[in-house]
Structure formats: C-alpha cells, structure tokens
Design a protein around this motif. Structure first.
Motif, PDB file in Angstrom:
ATOM      1  N   ASN A 114       0.868  -1.082   0.057  1.00 45.47           N
ATOM      2  CA  ASN A 114       0.022  -0.058   0.085  1.00 45.47           C
ATOM      3  C   ASN A 114       0.998   1.267   0.033  1.00 45.47           C
ATOM      4  OD1 ASN A 114      -1.897   2.019   0.230  1.00 45.47           O
ATOM      5  ND2 ASN A 114      -2.499   1.280   2.080  1.00 45.47           N
ATOM      6  N   PRO A 115       1.366   1.894  -1.167  1.00 43.86           N
ATOM      7  CA  PRO A 115       2.395   2.651  -1.193  1.00 43.86           C
ATOM      8  C   PRO A 115       1.794   4.152  -0.580  1.00 43.86           C
ATOM      9  CG  PRO A 115       1.428   2.201  -3.517  1.00 43.86           C
ATOM     10  CD  PRO A 115       0.891   1.281  -2.416  1.00 43.86           C
ATOM     11  N   ARG A 116       0.625   4.334  -0.302  1.00 39.13           N
ATOM     12  CA  ARG A 116       0.095   5.472   0.204  1.00 39.13           C
ATOM     13  C   ARG A 116       0.663   5.665   1.608  1.00 39.13           C
ATOM     14  NH1 ARG A 116      -0.814   9.769   2.138  1.00 39.13           N
ATOM     15  NH2 ARG A 116      -2.845  10.869   2.228  1.00 39.13           N
ATOM     16  N   SER A 120       2.639  -3.570   4.034  1.00 43.92           N
ATOM     17  CA  SER A 120       2.305  -4.662   4.997  1.00 43.92           C
ATOM     18  C   SER A 120       2.904  -6.041   4.573  1.00 43.92           C
ATOM     19  CB  SER A 120       0.747  -4.771   5.458  1.00 43.92           C
ATOM     20  OG  SER A 120       0.299  -3.806   5.825  1.00 43.92           O
ATOM     21  N   ILE A 121       3.981  -6.596   5.206  1.00 45.19           N
ATOM     22  CA  ILE A 121       4.656  -7.732   4.689  1.00 45.19           C
ATOM     23  C   ILE A 121       3.741  -9.011   5.107  1.00 45.19           C
ATOM     24  CG2 ILE A 121       6.886  -7.034   4.564  1.00 45.19           C
ATOM     25  CD1 ILE A 121       7.529  -8.345   7.181  1.00 45.19           C
ATOM     26  N   GLY A 122       3.871 -10.044   4.438  1.00 41.68           N
ATOM     27  CA  GLY A 122       3.090 -11.333   4.600  1.00 41.68           C
ATOM     28  C   GLY A 122       4.103 -12.322   5.164  1.00 41.68           C
ATOM     29  N   CYS A 123       3.905 -13.551   4.983  1.00 46.53           N
ATOM     30  CA  CYS A 123       4.835 -14.576   5.337  1.00 46.53           C
ATOM     31  C   CYS A 123       4.437 -15.680   4.200  1.00 46.53           C
ATOM     32  CB  CYS A 123       4.512 -15.241   6.716  1.00 46.53           C
ATOM     33  SG  CYS A 123       2.989 -15.841   7.196  1.00 46.53           S
ATOM     34  N   GLY A 124       3.819 -15.657   3.238  1.00 47.53           N
ATOM     35  CA  GLY A 124       3.910 -16.510   2.239  1.00 47.53           C
ATOM     36  C   GLY A 124       2.602 -16.991   1.851  1.00 47.53           C
TER      37      GLY A 124
END
Length: 139
Positions: A114-116, A120-124
């Motif tokens: 969300n470049p705004r 938010s990183i995930g894990c796969g």
C-alpha cells in the motif's frame, strides 16, 4: 404559549448564526486565487480491500481479503461475515484464489503493498481444503 416561545427561541438562534458567519458577498475571493486542490486523505492505516472472490453459480457466498484485516467469508449475501484467517501468523491478505472445480479449496497470498501509507509484509502462501476452517502453510 409554548409554541410561541419555541418559535421566538428558534428565530433568535437563527439570527445569532446569521451574524456569526459571513455572508457569501463578504468573503474576499482574491485570498484564495493561488490555492490549488490537494488530496490529503484518507491518511488512516486501515486495511484496504485487496481482493474479492465469489463462487460462480452461488452469488450468496463471497470471500473478501483485507490488506491488514484478514480473510472474511459470507454465505448470506453479506448480511453477516465470518473471519477465516485470525489464527494464522499474519492477517495481511494480498490475494485470494478459489479452485473453480471445488470452492472449498482456497489459496491465500499474504502480504500487501500500500504505497500510500505503508507496506504490510506477509509470510507466504496458505491453502485450505475445507472452506477456510483449517489452513496449511505452503511457504
């Protein structure tokens, strides 16, 4: 008598507001001539909807992925929603895929850009074979 008193009270309040706020003709428009519009919002960190998936032939069932809010399912046209991903390592949903032959098989890609405001990183990737009741982590 009460109605007459109420009318006088309302008229008094409206009169006060009329004097408190400038009329359109009193505003100096040249003060605003150099202003340009600017997008300033929304600036909250709420999770955007990242994906919506439905089941062909069954429009009452819909899955919704939220950038920072998990995976949700409705089976009653959106009247109520059930969270399906609350027990996993992350609630960040980037993508949903349903098996066209068996809608109980769901793949979820975690992580969302969300470049705004943030990323938010995930894990796969996760997979469910029972409509989201249980999940297998695929890496």
């Amino acid at each position: 008598m009460f109605r007459r008193g109420l009318s006088i009270g309302v008229a008094f309040i409206l009169g006060v507001f009329a004097f408190a706020f400038p009329q359109a003709s009193d505003v100096k428009t040249d003060l605003f001539k150099n202003l340009r519009p600017s997008n300033i919002g929304p600036a909250n960190m709420g999770g955007p909807i990242t994906d919506v998936e439905g089941i062909p032939g069954n429009p009452s069932t819909v899955y919704v992925g939220v950038g920072t809010g998990g995976l949700w399912k409705t089976t009653n046209w959106g009247i109520s929603w059930t969270p399906l991903f609350d027990e996993q390592e992350t609630l960040t949903i980037g993508d949903i895929a349903l098996d066209p032959q068996n809608p109980d098989i769901i793949w979820v890609g975690t992580g969302e850009a969300n470049p705004r405001n943030s990323i938010s990183i995930g894990c796969g990737i996760y997979k469910s074979i029972d409509g989201g009741k249980t999940w297998q982590y695929l890496g």
